[in-house]
Design a protein around this motif. Sequence first.
Motif, short mmCIF file in Angstrom:
data_model
loop_
_atom_site.label_atom_id
_atom_site.label_comp_id
_atom_site.label_asym_id
_atom_site.label_seq_id
_atom_site.Cartn_x
_atom_site.Cartn_y
_atom_site.Cartn_z
N ALA A 41 -3.76 4.77 -6.79
CA ALA A 41 -4.09 4.14 -5.50
C ALA A 41 -5.50 4.53 -5.07
O ALA A 41 -6.29 3.69 -4.64
CB ALA A 41 -3.08 4.54 -4.44
N ALA A 42 -5.82 5.82 -5.21
CA ALA A 42 -7.15 6.27 -4.81
C ALA A 42 -8.22 5.67 -5.73
O ALA A 42 -9.29 5.29 -5.28
CB ALA A 42 -7.22 7.80 -4.86
N GLU B 108 0.83 -1.21 0.00
CA GLU B 108 0.00 0.00 0.00
C GLU B 108 0.87 1.26 0.00
O GLU B 108 0.58 2.22 -0.73
CB GLU B 108 -0.93 0.00 1.21
N LEU B 109 1.92 1.26 0.83
CA LEU B 109 2.78 2.45 0.90
C LEU B 109 3.55 2.65 -0.40
O LEU B 109 3.71 3.77 -0.87
CB LEU B 109 3.74 2.34 2.09
N LYS B 110 3.99 1.54 -1.00
CA LYS B 110 4.71 1.65 -2.27
C LYS B 110 3.82 2.29 -3.33
O LYS B 110 4.23 3.20 -4.05
CB LYS B 110 5.16 0.26 -2.72
N LEU B 111 2.59 1.81 -3.39
CA LEU B 111 1.65 2.35 -4.38
C LEU B 111 1.35 3.83 -4.10
O LEU B 111 1.29 4.65 -5.01
CB LEU B 111 0.35 1.54 -4.37
N LEU B 112 1.19 4.15 -2.83
CA LEU B 112 0.91 5.54 -2.46
C LEU B 112 2.04 6.46 -2.93
O LEU B 112 1.79 7.52 -3.50
CB LEU B 112 0.77 5.67 -0.93
N VAL C 251 -5.77 8.64 4.50
CA VAL C 251 -5.45 7.87 5.71
C VAL C 251 -4.02 7.35 5.62
O VAL C 251 -3.23 7.44 6.57
CB VAL C 251 -6.45 6.71 5.90
N LEU C 252 -3.66 6.79 4.46
CA LEU C 252 -2.30 6.27 4.28
C LEU C 252 -1.26 7.37 4.40
O LEU C 252 -0.18 7.17 4.96
CB LEU C 252 -2.18 5.59 2.91
N ASP C 253 -1.62 8.54 3.89
CA ASP C 253 -0.73 9.69 3.96
C ASP C 253 -0.46 10.08 5.42
O ASP C 253 0.69 10.27 5.83
CB ASP C 253 -1.39 10.85 3.20
N ILE C 254 -1.54 10.14 6.19
CA ILE C 254 -1.42 10.48 7.61
C ILE C 254 -0.59 9.41 8.33
O ILE C 254 0.28 9.71 9.14
CB ILE C 254 -2.82 10.60 8.25
N LEU C 255 -0.84 8.16 7.98
CA LEU C 255 -0.11 7.06 8.59
C LEU C 255 1.39 7.16 8.31
O LEU C 255 2.23 7.04 9.21
CB LEU C 255 -0.65 5.74 8.06
N LEU C 256 1.71 7.42 7.04
CA LEU C 256 3.12 7.52 6.66
C LEU C 256 3.79 8.68 7.39
O LEU C 256 4.91 8.55 7.90
CB LEU C 256 3.25 7.69 5.14
N THR C 257 3.09 9.80 7.47
CA THR C 257 3.63 10.94 8.21
C THR C 257 3.85 10.57 9.67
O THR C 257 4.86 10.96 10.27
CB THR C 257 2.68 12.15 8.11
#
Lengths: 320, 247
Positions: free
Chosen positions: A176-177, A165-169, A185-191
């Motif tokens: 991805a969207a 998921e992170l690779k695709l993001l 959500v993934l963006d917030i998680l990565l941050t």
Amino acid sequence: MENLHFLTRFDYTLIIVALGAALLGTVSGALGTYAVLRRQSLLGDAISHAALPGIVIAFMLTGSKTPLILVLGAAIAGWLGTLIILSIVRLTRIKYDSAFSLVLSTFFGFGLVLLTQIQRNGDANQAGLDDFIFGQAATMLKRDVLTIGILGGFALVIMLILWKELKLLVFDEGFAASIGFPTRVLDILLTSLFVIAIVIGLQAVGAVLMSAMLVAPAVAARQWTDKISLMVLLAACFGALAGVSGTFISSIAVGIPTGPTIILCATVIVGFSIAFAPNRGLLWNSIRQHRNRRSLKIATAKLIGAAATKNQIKNDTRPS
Amino acid sequence: MQVPDAKAIEVTDLTVAYRETPVLWDIDLDVPPGVLLAIVGPNGAGKTTLIKAILGLVRPAAGNVLIYNKPYDAQRRIVGYVPQRGSVDWDFPTNVLDVVMMGRYGALGWIKRPGKQDRELAMQALEKVGMEKYTNRQISQLSGGQQQRVFLARALVQDATVYLMDEPFQGVDATTERAIVTLLQELRENGKTVVVVHHDLQTVTDYFDWVTFLNIRRIASGPVDDTFTPENLRETYGGRIAFMKNR
């Protein structure tokens, strides 16, 4: 014999410190890969500077210097700073770079004011808090290393679980969207993972320089590989190497700050990688260019030669 | 699942605005199933935004989008997307097969990694676009046309019913363009609906059977034979299209 002497001289403390530095280098190196590939290298700088007031406030509220409490304060402040930056960009016409420098310096300045304030009030217990500015790995204790290990390990596990998921993001957020992953959500998680990677290194490396630990190992790793899994692994190794070697070098003499030394070690790795890595390295490039130029010269010479011969034949056979 | 004369895509009263400026204004668009449709219009006409609005990637100020009578969220499994080639960093450290496999991520869902079957599907898609020899090639070492084929293969792996493609012909050579057109027409023969943002007005009548003229508003939409007229061209492009009269 020499080694043994070295070990007995520094023994336990140094091993603890080196272990902590290696752990934080591993975590920030691995996660930094995503920051570099997403062109969010500046984010680390914002997080680390914004974290300073969080540390001081956490201490003022609890009176405790337990690593987990300080790290938690740092994380909350770092997160808040990032959130403010992102909100400024989204809600106003102020651009990223301006928002970054505004928030970064405001938070850091506020942290410094609070720090001088409690120093002047003469609370003896506060001694050591200013280590968070430039870092002081030598004061690292077993509980600090434990905190780094647990939090960092947690961040790495999340990274591995959400690998795809992170690779695709990072590669193609729009796609991805479109296939249904909640990119916000993934963006917030990565941050949040970046925040963890930064705050666990603040004590050893310091708020001023910690973001380099997020960026440098990943930049170096990118030079050696074209595969993201290998890049994460290499960046983790480079981060650990920088952490350990920086710690050892700074322990040789009294008064060498650990943070800057770790960063200098990371810089040496980056410099070496940029110069000597195959394919992407400068040396390799200039060799290749030289070769290309030479083969081009030979080819041109051959062409000219061939054309000249042809003309010669033409001229010779043309009736005069 | 398909009602006999269901619309593949149905856009109603769609308005999208960035700040105060409308990018799309009150768009109505019906796309029947099994057509190969070109969206044409000048730069800044909102072509990409329309695609993104259909995919739910930009939030409309007003309006509604249905795919086979249901909102996009319920239908994303049957929609394939080819973004603009320039929208990603091709220096990303990965290879061709890995990018194509990303087309399977939607079907795989969270956490699960692609397996052998996904690999095979990706290989089949690469064969369809003639890129099977480049499986392990670094994506930074691809030409523009090859990058485009990789993106197409990724969409093919999605095994969709409706395809949305943003300028798949942008910056590709004549051979690749020919290959892509053949592929798109093949998709249509298999009953898929293909919507393509297109720039080259010269090829609209050759490649497509349906056309939508867009310039913030929808100017016209319908079969190429009735719709691709000088009047519609003039209305969409203003005076800048004089050279088209020679057609």
